[in-house]
Design an enzyme around this catalytic site. Structure first.
Site, mmCIF file in Angstrom:
data_model
loop_
_atom_site.group_PDB
_atom_site.id
_atom_site.type_symbol
_atom_site.label_atom_id
_atom_site.label_comp_id
_atom_site.label_asym_id
_atom_site.label_seq_id
_atom_site.Cartn_x
_atom_site.Cartn_y
_atom_site.Cartn_z
ATOM 1 N N ASN A 95 54.968 41.553 34.372
ATOM 2 C CA ASN A 95 53.808 42.277 35.334
ATOM 3 C C ASN A 95 53.999 41.468 36.479
ATOM 4 O OD1 ASN A 95 53.149 39.426 34.385
ATOM 5 N ND2 ASN A 95 51.019 40.073 34.532
ATOM 6 N N HIS A 182 49.498 42.721 24.218
ATOM 7 C CA HIS A 182 48.348 42.150 24.717
ATOM 8 C C HIS A 182 47.100 43.128 23.917
ATOM 9 C CE1 HIS A 182 45.748 40.232 28.200
ATOM 10 N NE2 HIS A 182 44.809 41.216 27.223
ATOM 11 N N HIS A 235 48.901 36.034 22.466
ATOM 12 C CA HIS A 235 47.959 35.290 22.493
ATOM 13 C C HIS A 235 46.723 35.754 21.593
ATOM 14 C CE1 HIS A 235 47.292 38.540 25.396
ATOM 15 N NE2 HIS A 235 47.773 38.029 26.488
ATOM 16 N N ASP A 308 51.048 31.171 27.874
ATOM 17 C CA ASP A 308 50.797 32.166 28.696
ATOM 18 C C ASP A 308 50.592 31.631 29.867
ATOM 19 O OD1 ASP A 308 49.776 34.517 29.863
ATOM 20 O OD2 ASP A 308 47.945 34.691 28.700
#
Lengths: 451, 314
Positions: A95, A182, A235, A308
């Protein structure tokens, strides 16, 4: 290339099942000899008695912000932070701006990492163009390019359209790459500022229900089973997610999962300070979720520990809570937090911790020369740390360009002493080796001035 | 000792609340004089910092400060504009800090903004409403209004009706009222009652009719029309049908029971159009008491414990 002899350390090498006092001799980028009583006249000898020597850590999940937000982090500064944290490889999330949804951006990131020379950086490719959830990216080209992309994800958000995700999974499977998600049902989490529960009710901040993660993960697991893709849950933060992954693994779905240090340690009670340093996606959850993640980590439901690492500029974290971006940095605190909380807390033994931070994530990404074994002829990517050294987290001492850690001021145990990448000592006595420091500053300055 | 900042009702002891309400009596009296001004805060500067549109709260604070002879400046802004200009909230705070203000009254759409501001400035920060978090001065003026009407707060049964989930008025009032010994029940559509509110020391119900005969005070919250768009309830009609106060429901109330509302009223939604004119609907009391309570607070927080000045002339 350097010739280094590490003497007297405790060699933890999960890949070969070794945990014993052993010397390690490194030369020409490789491990040359492993054993006791080694000596070498040409080698620089470093006494590491009392310390652990192990394969370098592998972080499946870091944001390096280059290209686009070089004021927050660069590939070079992020690599330096990784090296100081004992990591010799990391997956860089796509990203960026522009998004890493094509081979050109992936190669640019990869080349910047090679110039910095501090750790291996494997860019993750976007799953959909521009992370917009609509069109699949050129997966094949990214897999085949010199960056060697092997994980695809729209991390930061989940793919909402099940049809697109299914196609992406099928396509990615054809190239034997990993589909990572995610897990987030955006309709449920929209506008959310923190975990939905007691504290969000108390503070009046809009909640993100655990269900937003659980529902997305449940769908993803169904599609992973349908398509047979290698699926990786990023995560994981909820009790429900841990249970879903446990069931899926029992049923033979090809799924791996990661958990972050902050989701293993902090709860939503942190949010009472209204300090956006505690704002992160997925959000810090309730104590029962933290407990479930710890159990999941202990029983192997959650495979790897990933940071992360998400750098943000100080001014963005000084916006009002609702306007501040989510994310916290983690590369330079991961090991110490894990020793302090997870090893001392009785969740994992030290050997198992090394496996979860090195061998297992290296296996997920199928990285050659990472994660051990530490045996004659293997690539010398190693970390040396003192498991008993105590220190206080001071963000100003970080190699990362950003400072946004909620662990500032926390007393922790476990300190990286040396990191060897490709046979070279890139971190010496806790600091970036002098010959690399200048290169990092230059690369960081080159990458862009103020935003 | 009085607090430096007022960010949350949590900060106040019952003794401090008593002192604030008692001091408000004196300022209520000042408000009835021909010259409605005392020199208590002469030469001090109060900044009204409003990041969210507000008329009544801003005017109330402004009047309160002026009754104390403070200089008042007003800064209205949209936080998103600051961000788009590249300025962080902290930058704004440091600008204000450099102006040497004595107090900053802050209203913000984002919860926690006053708390953050208080960490960056020397001035006293007064929370005039932050997101859905708190609106402590509203709760204090409501306590004052109730105490003047009932002589005390302890033991009263108070029903707070409406959008509890998104209401800072509800959060502050539930804390303040329970702290002072009232028995509070939150009433509303199930979607607007926080799931964990049961741990706040209050009762929760969706059945307004069953509760009305037991209440001393019916405290209505403003129901934003966008909540219907967000599907927290099916329609405004359905809301009114179950949780709106109308003549029939007023008749279920005890004869001496009162109706309160933080304003602005949404006629036809939480309350039938003709009800606000009723004697027992004491919104006007709340508004005028608001000035006295805010003056009392600023006096206690900025002026210290010195004797309240006598009238300037008689």
């Amino acid at each position: 290339m350097a010739r280094i002899l590490f003497k007297g350390g405790r060699l933890i090498d999960p890949a070969s099942g070794v945990d014993t006092t052993s010397d390690v001799l490194v030369a020409k980028g490789k491990v040359v000899e492993v054993g006791t009583g080694l000596s070498s006249v040409e080698a620089e000898t470093i006494d590491i008695t009392g310390a652990v020597i192990c394969p370098g850590f592998v972080d499946l999940h870091a944001h390096l912000r280059e290209p686009g937000r070089e004021d927050e982090e660069t590939v070079a500064s992020g690599s330096a932070a990784a090296a100081r944290g004992g990591f010799t490889a990391l997956g860089a999330m796509p990203n960026t701006d522009p998004v890493c949804d094509n081979a050109a951006v992936a190669d640019k990131v990869s080349a910047a990492a090679r110039r910095a020379g501090l750790c291996e950086v494997i860019p993750a490719g976007a799953l959909t163009k521009g992370l917009e959830g609509r069109y699949i990216t050129p997966v094949g080209e990214m897999v085949m390019c010199s960056a060697g992309v092997r994980m695809f994800t729209d991390d930061g958000k989940g793919v909402q359209d099940s049809r697109i995700l299914r196609r992406a999974m099928e396509y990615i499977k054809g190239f034997d790459a990993i589909c990572a998600e995610h897990c987030d049902d955006a309709a449920l989490s929209e506008g959310g500022q923190m975990h939905e529960g007691y504290y969000s009710d108390l503070l009046g901040l809009k909640g993100i229900p655990a269900a937003a993660e659980d529902i997305a993960l449940a769908r993803d697991l169904v599609l992973a089973r349908l398509t047979g893709v290698r699926f990786h849950a990023l995560h994981v933060s909820t009790r429900g997610s841990v249970e879903l992954i446990r069931q899926a693994k029992a049923q033979g779905v090809r799924v791996t999962a990661e958990v972050t240090p902050h989701h293993l340690i902090l709860t939503d009670a942190q949010l009472q300070s209204f300090d956006p340093v505690n704002k992160v996606h997925p959000p810090l959850r309730a104590a029962s979720d933290v407990e479930a993640c710890r159990i999941g980590l202990a029983d192997g439901t959650l495979d790897a520990i990933a940071t992360d690492h998400a750098p943000h500029s100080p001014e963005e974290k000084e916006y009002e809570f609702e306007l501040a971006p989510p994310g916290m940095i983690g590369l330079e605190t991961a090991l110490a937090l894990m020793i302090t909380e997870i090893v001392e807390g009785g969740v994992l033994g030290l050997t198992e911790l090394v496996r979860r931070m090195s061998t297992l994530p290296a296996g997920i990404l199928r990285l050659n020369g990472q994660g051990g074994p530490v045996t004659e002829g293997t690539a010398a990517n190693l970390t040396v740390f003192d498991p008993a050294a105590e220190w206080v987290v001071d963000p100003n001492s970080f190699a990362s360009k950003s400072r946004n850690t909620p662990f500032k001021g926390r007393k922790v145990k476990g300190k990286i002493l040396h990191t060897v990448f490709g046979g070279d000592l890139v971190v010496r006595s806790g600091a970036i080796a002098a010959e690399y420091e200048a290169a990092v500053s230059a690369a960081t300055a080159m990458a862009g001035g103020p935003r | 000792m009085m607090i430096k900042h007022l960010l949350s009702i949590d900060q106040l002891s019952t003794d401090q609340i008593d002192l604030i309400l008692k001091t408000a009596d004196s300022f209520g009296e000042v408000g009835t004089r021909t010259i409605k001004k005392v020199p208590a805060l002469r030469g001090r500067t109060v900044c009204n910092l409003f990041f969210e549109p507000s008329t009544r709260t801003r005017l109330s604070f402004e009047l309160a400060a002026k009754r104390l002879s403070a200089d008042v400046i007003t800064f209205t802004a949209d936080s998103r504009t600051s961000v788009s200009k590249g300025e962080s909230f902290k930058d704004t705070a440091l600008t204000l800090q450099a102006m040497g203000l004595d107090a900053i009254v802050v209203r913000h759409t984002s919860g926690g903004a006053p708390k953050r501001l208080s960490q960056w400035v020397d001035a006293s920060v007064l929370n005039a409403g932050d997101g859905a978090n708190e609106h402590p001065t509203q709760a204090l003026l409501d306590l004052y209004t109730i105490r003047r009407r009932f002589g005390g707060i302890e033991g009263l049964r108070i029903g707070i009706v409406g959008d509890i989930a998104h209401s800072r008025v509800a959060r502050s009032n539930i804390k303040a009222m329970t702290k002072m010994g009232a028995q509070v029940t939150a009433i509303g559509p199930p979607t607007l009652l926080p799931v964990t509110a049961g741990s706040w020391g209050i009762d929760i119900t969706t059945d307004l009719d069953a509760l009305l005969p037991k209440l001393d005070i019916v405290y209505l919250l403003r129901v934003q029309k966008e909540r219907q768009v967000e599907q927290f309830f099916p329609s405004l009609r359905e809301y009114s049908l179950f949780w709106g106060l109308d003549r029939r429901r007023v008749d279920l109330m005890k004869p001496e029971a009162l109706i309160m509302h933080p304003g602005p009223i949404n006629r036809g939604v939480e309350v039938a159009g003709d009800l606000p004119e009723m004697e027992r609907f004491i919104v006007a009391d709340q508004v005028s008491n608001g000035i006295a309570v805010r003056a009392s607070l600023m006096y206690l927080m900025l002026g210290g414990s010195q004797e309240l000045p006598a009238p300037e002339h008689s």
